[in-house]
Write a protein that holds these residues in place. Structure first.
Motif, PDB file in Angstrom:
ATOM      1  N   ASP A  98      95.802 110.708  70.773  1.00 52.06           N
ATOM      2  CA  ASP A  98      95.547 111.237  69.439  1.00 52.06           C
ATOM      3  C   ASP A  98      96.651 112.225  69.077  1.00 52.06           C
ATOM      4  O   ASP A  98      96.419 113.384  68.757  1.00 52.06           O
ATOM      5  N   PHE A 105     100.912 112.278  67.380  1.00 54.02           N
ATOM      6  CA  PHE A 105     101.817 111.485  66.543  1.00 54.02           C
ATOM      7  C   PHE A 105     102.699 110.546  67.361  1.00 54.02           C
ATOM      8  O   PHE A 105     103.147 109.509  66.868  1.00 54.02           O
ATOM      9  N   ASP A 125     101.763 108.592  69.632  1.00 53.95           N
ATOM     10  CA  ASP A 125     101.037 107.332  69.856  1.00 53.95           C
ATOM     11  C   ASP A 125     101.582 106.205  68.977  1.00 53.95           C
ATOM     12  O   ASP A 125     101.561 105.043  69.368  1.00 53.95           O
ATOM     13  N   ASP A 126     102.081 106.553  67.788  1.00 55.97           N
ATOM     14  CA  ASP A 126     102.626 105.540  66.878  1.00 55.97           C
ATOM     15  C   ASP A 126     103.835 104.825  67.460  1.00 55.97           C
ATOM     16  O   ASP A 126     104.125 103.684  67.099  1.00 55.97           O
ATOM     17  N   TYR A 127     104.545 105.489  68.369  1.00 56.19           N
ATOM     18  CA  TYR A 127     105.776 104.928  68.925  1.00 56.19           C
ATOM     19  C   TYR A 127     105.558 104.111  70.198  1.00 56.19           C
ATOM     20  O   TYR A 127     106.441 103.358  70.599  1.00 56.19           O
ATOM     21  N   HIS A 173     106.130 100.344  70.352  1.00 52.53           N
ATOM     22  CA  HIS A 173     107.516  99.993  70.039  1.00 52.53           C
ATOM     23  C   HIS A 173     108.503 100.547  71.068  1.00 52.53           C
ATOM     24  O   HIS A 173     109.713 100.506  70.837  1.00 52.53           O
ATOM     25  N   LEU A 223     108.594 102.781  60.923  1.00 56.94           N
ATOM     26  CA  LEU A 223     108.095 104.106  61.307  1.00 56.94           C
ATOM     27  C   LEU A 223     109.139 105.175  61.037  1.00 56.94           C
ATOM     28  O   LEU A 223     108.839 106.216  60.456  1.00 56.94           O
ATOM     29  N   PRO A 276     106.430 109.998  61.253  1.00 61.70           N
ATOM     30  CA  PRO A 276     105.366 110.690  62.000  1.00 61.70           C
ATOM     31  C   PRO A 276     105.816 112.044  62.566  1.00 61.70           C
ATOM     32  O   PRO A 276     105.013 112.969  62.667  1.00 61.70           O
ATOM     33  N   SER A 296     104.156 115.629  61.549  1.00 62.39           N
ATOM     34  CA  SER A 296     103.662 116.571  62.561  1.00 62.39           C
ATOM     35  C   SER A 296     104.229 117.977  62.317  1.00 62.39           C
ATOM     36  O   SER A 296     103.505 118.966  62.411  1.00 62.39           O
TER      37      SER A 296
END
Length: 150
Positions: free
Chosen positions: A114, A116, A118-120, A123, A137, A141, A145
Motif C-alpha cells: 500500500d 506508491f 507498488d505501481d512499479y 513493470h 506511469l 506516482p 507521493s
C-alpha cells in the motif's frame, strides 16, 4: 570466471537472487524520510526551478523522458523496490565468491505494501531491461507521493 556451483539455490549456472536483508526505513536508505526516487525528483526539480526558462514550475514536470534523467530515475525506483523487498535482483556469482553484475529482476510474490512503489512492481523487469520507467506511469506516482507529504 563465473562459478558453476551455487550452494544457496542449487543452480548450476552460477546465478541466484540477492539475499541480503536491508531495512528500508534506515536513515541511510531513506534520507529525510523519503525514498531515493522521491529525493532524486525533488533535487532535480529544485535544479530545474533555478533555471530561468522553467518559470519556477517543476511539480509534475516529466524528467523521466529526457536523456539520462530517465535512466537515473529508473535505477532509483529499482533500488527503492529492492530495499522494500518487492523485487529480487538476480546476479552472477564469481568463483571467488564476489558478486558481479546484475542480469535480471523479478517481482516477489506477496502482498503489496500500500505504497506508491507498488505501481512499479509489475513493470520491474521491463524497467530493468530498458532502464526507463513505463510510459503510462512515468514519475506521476512519485510526484503524487511528494505532493501528499506537502
Amino acid at each position: 570466471s563465473l562459478s558453476n556451483v551455487d550452494i544457496d539455490d542449487n543452480k548450476s549456472d552460477g546465478s541466484r537472487a540477492s539475499d541480503y536483508e536491508v531495512d528500508p526505513e534506515h536513515p541511510k536508505v531513506t534520507p529525510f524520510g523519503i525514498t531515493l526516487c522521491e529525493m532524486y525528483l525533488l533535487v532535480r526539480g529544485l535544479l530545474a526551478g533555478l533555471n530561468k526558462s522553467e518559470n519556477g514550475t517543476v511539480v509534475a514536470k516529466p524528467f523521466a523522458d529526457s536523456g539520462r534523467d530517465g535512466h537515473i530515475l529508473a535505477a532509483a525506483v529499482l533500488v527503492d523496490l529492492y530495499m522494500r523487498d518487492l523485487i529480487k535482483v538476480h546476479h552472477w556469482t564469481l568463483s571467488e565468491g564476489n558478486i558481479a553484475v546484475a542480469y535480471g529482476v523479478e517481482a516477489n510474490k506477496g502482498k503489496p505494501m500500500d505504497h506508491f512503489l507498488d505501481d512499479y512492481v509489475p513493470h520491474a523487469e521491463v524497467t530493468f531491461r530498458n532502464m526507463r520507467l513505463p510510459r503510462h506511469l512515468g514519475e506521476r506516482p512519485i510526484w503524487d507521493s511528494l505532493e501528499d507529504r506537502a
